[in-house]
Design an enzyme around this catalytic site. Structure first.
Site, PDB file in Angstrom:
ATOM      1  N   ASP A 151       0.867  -1.177   0.000  1.00 23.56           N
ATOM      2  CA  ASP A 151       0.000   0.000   0.000  1.00 23.56           C
ATOM      3  C   ASP A 151       0.908   1.234   0.000  1.00 23.56           C
ATOM      4  O   ASP A 151       2.135   1.137  -0.182  1.00 23.56           O
ATOM      5  CB  ASP A 151      -1.011  -0.044   1.155  1.00 23.56           C
ATOM      6  CG  ASP A 151      -0.390   0.213   2.528  1.00 23.56           C
ATOM      7  OD1 ASP A 151       0.840   0.385   2.622  1.00 23.56           O
ATOM      8  OD2 ASP A 151      -1.152   0.232   3.523  1.00 23.56           O
ATOM      9  N   CYS A 170       2.965  -3.287   4.051  1.00 24.80           N
ATOM     10  CA  CYS A 170       2.124  -2.136   4.428  1.00 24.80           C
ATOM     11  C   CYS A 170       2.802  -1.484   5.619  1.00 24.80           C
ATOM     12  O   CYS A 170       3.974  -1.758   5.884  1.00 24.80           O
ATOM     13  CB  CYS A 170       0.671  -2.539   4.681  1.00 24.80           C
ATOM     14  SG  CYS A 170       0.353  -3.536   6.146  1.00 24.80           S
ATOM     15  N   THR A 179       2.442  -1.714   8.951  1.00 29.22           N
ATOM     16  CA  THR A 179       2.849  -2.689   9.966  1.00 29.22           C
ATOM     17  C   THR A 179       3.083  -4.082   9.394  1.00 29.22           C
ATOM     18  O   THR A 179       3.655  -4.935  10.073  1.00 29.22           O
ATOM     19  CB  THR A 179       1.744  -2.831  11.025  1.00 29.22           C
ATOM     20  OG1 THR A 179       0.548  -3.250  10.351  1.00 29.22           O
ATOM     21  CG2 THR A 179       1.496  -1.523  11.766  1.00 29.22           C
ATOM     22  N   HIS A 214       9.648 -24.484   8.222  1.00 22.41           N
ATOM     23  CA  HIS A 214       8.550 -25.180   8.905  1.00 22.41           C
ATOM     24  C   HIS A 214       7.199 -24.983   8.238  1.00 22.41           C
ATOM     25  O   HIS A 214       6.355 -25.869   8.297  1.00 22.41           O
ATOM     26  CB  HIS A 214       8.442 -24.690  10.362  1.00 22.41           C
ATOM     27  CG  HIS A 214       9.599 -25.133  11.207  1.00 22.41           C
ATOM     28  ND1 HIS A 214       9.598 -24.988  12.577  1.00 22.41           N
ATOM     29  CD2 HIS A 214      10.783 -25.713  10.891  1.00 22.41           C
ATOM     30  CE1 HIS A 214      10.739 -25.460  13.069  1.00 22.41           C
ATOM     31  NE2 HIS A 214      11.486 -25.898  12.060  1.00 22.41           N
ATOM     32  N   HIS A 235       6.192 -31.646   9.249  1.00 23.34           N
ATOM     33  CA  HIS A 235       5.886 -30.314   8.711  1.00 23.34           C
ATOM     34  C   HIS A 235       4.903 -30.400   7.550  1.00 23.34           C
ATOM     35  O   HIS A 235       4.018 -29.552   7.407  1.00 23.34           O
ATOM     36  CB  HIS A 235       7.166 -29.611   8.271  1.00 23.34           C
ATOM     37  CG  HIS A 235       8.092 -29.291   9.407  1.00 23.34           C
ATOM     38  ND1 HIS A 235       7.671 -28.660  10.560  1.00 23.34           N
ATOM     39  CD2 HIS A 235       9.421 -29.527   9.573  1.00 23.34           C
ATOM     40  CE1 HIS A 235       8.691 -28.514  11.386  1.00 23.34           C
ATOM     41  NE2 HIS A 235       9.768 -29.034  10.812  1.00 23.34           N
TER      42      HIS A 235
HETATM   43  C1  RB5 Z   1      -2.080   2.645   6.415  1.00 28.71           C
HETATM   44  O1  RB5 Z   1      -2.102   3.867   7.069  1.00 28.71           O
HETATM   45  C2  RB5 Z   1      -1.898   1.526   7.410  1.00 28.71           C
HETATM   46  O2  RB5 Z   1      -3.052   1.329   8.162  1.00 28.71           O
HETATM   47  C3  RB5 Z   1      -1.521   0.258   6.697  1.00 28.71           C
HETATM   48  O3  RB5 Z   1      -0.353   0.478   5.951  1.00 28.71           O
HETATM   49  C4  RB5 Z   1      -1.212  -0.952   7.544  1.00 28.71           C
HETATM   50  O4  RB5 Z   1      -0.313  -0.645   8.562  1.00 28.71           O
HETATM   51  C5  RB5 Z   1      -2.355  -1.736   8.026  1.00 28.71           C
HETATM   52  O5  RB5 Z   1      -2.220  -2.817   8.618  1.00 28.71           O
END
Ligand code: RB5
Length: 145
Positions: free
Chosen positions: A11, A68, A70, A101, A137
């Site tokens: 993203d 993204c 996180t 695994h 596994h």
């Molecule tokens: C975008 O602001 C953020 O929410 C997205 O990149 C991500 O971290 C969501 O899990």
């Protein structure tokens, strides 16, 4: 399965990291399928996870990398597809074990959580490590699908 093409998608929070990992993949001689996004406009991470899952399902790529902010949202979205085993990693040991695994076929990274050098090390471990296989596994991974 031989890895010839790696699909990449992110993203808006992951575009810079995606660009740097794209270069790292090209330097390894791998083909890269860049599924976007490529600009600063805010986009919805599930759309990019879905596009990457489709590319792997259709055989346009054998592995994928999703980014993204996180890594959480995009990995959740990817794992809703039964053929995807996406591993959210913030250290190379987890990336290695996700291959040994879990036979992970997608590496998920959080661009706001890990630095680019750690991300590159995770990518290297993800690409260089084979699935350990074996009855234990394989049985567990089989239950995931
Ligand atoms: C975008 O602001 C953020 O929410 C997205 O990149 C991500 O971290 C969501 O899990």
């Amino acid at each position: 399965m031989t890895v010839k093409t790696v699909a990449l998608a992110s993203d808006h929070a992951g575009t810079q990291m995606k660009a740097e990992l794209k270069d790292a993949l090209a330097k390894r001689g791998l083909e890269v399928l860049d599924l976007g996004t490529n600009g600063p406009e805010s986009v919805d991470y599930p759309d990019f996870a879905d596009a990457l899952a489709a590319a792997i399902r259709d055989g346009r790529a054998q592995r994928g990398v999703l980014i993204c902010g996180t890594g959480i949202g995009i990995s959740i979205a990817a794992n809703r597809h039964r053929h995807i085993r996406a591993a959210l990693c913030s250290d190379p040991t987890s990336a290695r074990l996700s291959r040994e695994h879990n036979d992970a076929n997608v590496l998920a990274l959080g661009a706001r959580v890990v630095g680019i050098e750690i991300a590159k090390d995770c990518l290297t471990a993800f690409l260089d490590t084979p699935f350990e296989g074996g009855e234990r596994h394989s049985r567990r991974v089989g239950k995931l699908g």
